[in-house]
Design a protein around this motif. Structure first.
Motif, short mmCIF file in Angstrom:
data_model
loop_
_atom_site.label_atom_id
_atom_site.label_comp_id
_atom_site.label_asym_id
_atom_site.label_seq_id
_atom_site.Cartn_x
_atom_site.Cartn_y
_atom_site.Cartn_z
N LEU A 1 45.36 19.30 48.18
CA LEU A 1 46.71 18.76 48.17
C LEU A 1 47.78 19.84 48.01
CD1 LEU A 1 46.22 15.57 45.96
CD2 LEU A 1 46.24 15.76 48.44
N HIS B 1 50.06 13.15 51.32
CA HIS B 1 48.61 13.02 51.56
C HIS B 1 48.08 11.64 51.19
CE1 HIS B 1 47.81 17.21 52.57
NE2 HIS B 1 48.72 17.52 51.68
N ASP C 1 45.16 10.44 53.14
CA ASP C 1 43.98 11.30 53.20
C ASP C 1 42.80 10.65 52.47
OD1 ASP C 1 45.66 13.09 54.39
OD2 ASP C 1 45.39 14.69 52.92
#
Length: 112
Positions: A11, A27, A30
């Protein structure tokens, strides 16, 4: 611990060893962030709260230690004793606030 360290490294894109809210939020979709949220039994809407809970230095950026130790503390269910302690502290703060408000009210009344 390795899982949290790997997520942090992924990250923190800019190599600054700090993770900002913008990096964290970018993110959200993700797999690593979704896995972290699932492990901590949180959902997407909890991300902002999670970031600010981990940011105990109030610096608007997390270092690896804050991220890892914070995630470790949040992992798993809350124990009854933890919830009771938080409730007790909250009740004590509410009582102190009431006393303070009464004091301020008296002082203002006397000033008039």
């Amino acid at each position: 611990i390795d899982l949290f360290a790997n997520v942090f490294n992924k990250l923190s894109e800019d190599g600054s060893s700090k993770l900002t809210w913008d990096e964290f939020q970018s993110h959200l979709t993700d797999d690593s962030v979704q896995a972290l949220l699932a492990l901590l039994e949180l959902n997407d809407s909890d991300l902002w709260v999670l970031f600010h809970l981990l940011d105990d230095k109030k610096s608007a950026a997390l270092d690896a230690e804050q991220f890892i130790s914070g995630c470790m503390r949040l992992k798993g269910p809350a124990r009854s004793i933890d919830l009771a302690q938080v409730s007790r502290k909250q009740n004590r703060l509410a009582e102190q606030l009431v006393h303070f408000m009464r004091f301020v009210t008296r002082e203002i009344t006397e000033m008039r």
